[in-house]
Design a protein around this motif. Structure first.
Motif, PDB file in Angstrom:
ATOM      1  N   PRO A  86       0.788  -1.244   0.000  1.00  0.00           N
ATOM      2  CA  PRO A  86       0.000   0.000   0.000  1.00  0.00           C
ATOM      3  C   PRO A  86       0.818   1.291   0.000  1.00  0.00           C
ATOM      4  CG  PRO A  86      -0.900  -1.566   1.575  1.00  0.00           C
ATOM      5  CD  PRO A  86       0.388  -2.144   1.088  1.00  0.00           C
ATOM      6  N   THR A 120       4.912   2.586   6.293  1.00  0.00           N
ATOM      7  CA  THR A 120       3.759   2.056   7.025  1.00  0.00           C
ATOM      8  C   THR A 120       4.214   0.755   7.701  1.00  0.00           C
ATOM      9  OG1 THR A 120       3.024   1.017   4.990  1.00  0.00           O
ATOM     10  CG2 THR A 120       1.921   3.055   5.588  1.00  0.00           C
ATOM     11  N   PRO A 121       3.625   0.437   8.852  1.00  0.00           N
ATOM     12  CA  PRO A 121       4.191  -0.659   9.651  1.00  0.00           C
ATOM     13  C   PRO A 121       4.051  -2.059   9.052  1.00  0.00           C
ATOM     14  CG  PRO A 121       2.257   0.305  10.711  1.00  0.00           C
ATOM     15  CD  PRO A 121       2.572   1.182   9.557  1.00  0.00           C
ATOM     16  N   VAL A 122       2.859  -2.395   8.545  1.00  0.00           N
ATOM     17  CA  VAL A 122       2.695  -3.755   8.009  1.00  0.00           C
ATOM     18  C   VAL A 122       3.659  -3.951   6.832  1.00  0.00           C
ATOM     19  CG1 VAL A 122       1.098  -5.422   6.987  1.00  0.00           C
ATOM     20  CG2 VAL A 122       0.268  -3.852   8.744  1.00  0.00           C
ATOM     21  N   CYS A 123       3.716  -2.940   5.955  1.00  0.00           N
ATOM     22  CA  CYS A 123       4.610  -3.021   4.789  1.00  0.00           C
ATOM     23  C   CYS A 123       6.063  -3.149   5.231  1.00  0.00           C
ATOM     24  CB  CYS A 123       4.460  -1.779   3.906  1.00  0.00           C
ATOM     25  SG  CYS A 123       2.789  -1.570   3.298  1.00  0.00           S
ATOM     26  N   LYS A 161      -4.138   3.653  -2.817  1.00  0.00           N
ATOM     27  CA  LYS A 161      -3.113   2.710  -2.345  1.00  0.00           C
ATOM     28  C   LYS A 161      -3.350   1.359  -3.003  1.00  0.00           C
ATOM     29  CE  LYS A 161      -2.440   4.495   2.362  1.00  0.00           C
ATOM     30  NZ  LYS A 161      -3.374   5.642   2.329  1.00  0.00           N
ATOM     31  N   ARG A 181      -2.354  -5.580  -1.363  1.00  0.00           N
ATOM     32  CA  ARG A 181      -1.179  -6.464  -1.333  1.00  0.00           C
ATOM     33  C   ARG A 181      -1.387  -7.577  -2.356  1.00  0.00           C
ATOM     34  NH1 ARG A 181       1.219  -4.479   3.279  1.00  0.00           N
ATOM     35  NH2 ARG A 181      -0.309  -3.541   4.649  1.00  0.00           N
ATOM     36  N   LEU A 216      -5.367  -4.379   2.779  1.00  0.00           N
ATOM     37  CA  LEU A 216      -4.338  -3.512   3.369  1.00  0.00           C
ATOM     38  C   LEU A 216      -3.920  -3.963   4.770  1.00  0.00           C
ATOM     39  CD1 LEU A 216      -5.441   0.110   2.383  1.00  0.00           C
ATOM     40  CD2 LEU A 216      -4.325  -1.628   1.014  1.00  0.00           C
TER      41      LEU A 216
END
Ligand code: BEZ
Length: 255
Positions: free
Chosen positions: A66, A70-73, A153, A156, A175
């Motif tokens: 996205p 950013t944290p997950v990415c 965005k 994934r 996301l």
């Protein structure tokens, strides 16, 4: 004169319709399994690429995330970068993408290397290319924008593309959900095992597990299989055989 104007008007109207149709097609384009990977040229953190031509002869995982910072990415990039050599050993290259510019990508990857420690991973360098796609050119071609999830965005998306440039598997995540990279590795090995040995892989297959042989094409074959000691038939349509781990990995992984 009037006829010329009417003709011209109709021509312009037709052109407008064609442009709108092309734009619409670009917005909703969703490549499918078995399609040739859509072509594009792009700027990346590792220089320009011409896709998929530059990757001929290799498997490729083309994936979107996205947004930078950013944290997950970040957790995903650290995991993928840490596993890159494992994918490369399976003749698979990684290419990432987000709808961010090159300088944002560079700054984010530097921050990851210099500052982020996560689950025992630190000093992580991302060496695979990350595409800048601020124009959404690539994201639109690959259906990575799913407007009801987010209009700006990319979701994934994960495209597994074979050495001939054909899309072989597609996985999409929303996301909020970080990917399972062990599963992505399992997919790349299973796809190659299926090609190399002409078999299919059952639920939750890992190298070393029994594989499935194709359905019998005749009553004679079905009968022979039921009687073949190397083949385990649960019924005439569901037959498995042994394929040991060393044989699979010996064929798929670099020596
Ligand atoms: C993340 O990577 O942390 C993220 C990105 C977009 C929306 C939600 C989470």
């Amino acid at each position: 004169m009037q006829t010329i104007f009417i003709g011209l008007y109709a021509h312009v109207k037709q052109i407008k319709i064609e442009i709108m149709e092309e734009q619409l097609e670009q917005v909703i384009s969703m490549p499918r399994i078995g399609d040739a990977a859509p072509e594009f040229k792009a700027v990346t953190t590792q220089g320009d690429i011409n896709f998929p031509a530059d990757y001929k002869g290799s498997w490729v995982i083309l994936f979107s995330h996205p947004a930078d910072f950013t944290p997950v990415c970040t957790s995903e990039f650290m995991t993928f970068a840490t596993m890159e050599e494992k994918f490369n050993n399976a003749n698979c290259k990684l290419v990432g993408l987000s709808i961010d510019g090159l300088y944002s990508h560079i700054a984010w990857l530097r921050t990851i290397k210099e500052k982020i420690e996560y689950k025992g991973m630190k000093d992580v360098e991302v060496n695979f290319p990350l595409i800048e796609d601020i124009t959404m050119n690539v994201a639109k071609k690959y259906g990575m924008i799913q407007p009801n999830e987010d209009t700006t965005k990319a979701v994934r998306a994960v495209f597994f593309i074979d050495p001939k440039g054909i899309i072989r598997t597609i996985i999409y995540y929303p996301l909020s959900l970080g990917r399972n990279f062990d599963e992505l590795y399992r997919v790349i090995i299973a796809l190659q095992a299926a090609d190399e040995f002409g078999v299919a892989t059952p639920a939750d297959w890992y190298p070393g597990d029994d594989v499935i042989i194709g359905p019998a094409g005749s009553c004679g074959t079905a009968k022979d299989r039921m009687e073949d000691g190397d083949i385990d038939c649960k019924d005439w349509f569901f037959c498995t055989k042994k394929l040991d781990k060393a044989t699979v990995l010996g064929r798929v992984l670099k020596k």
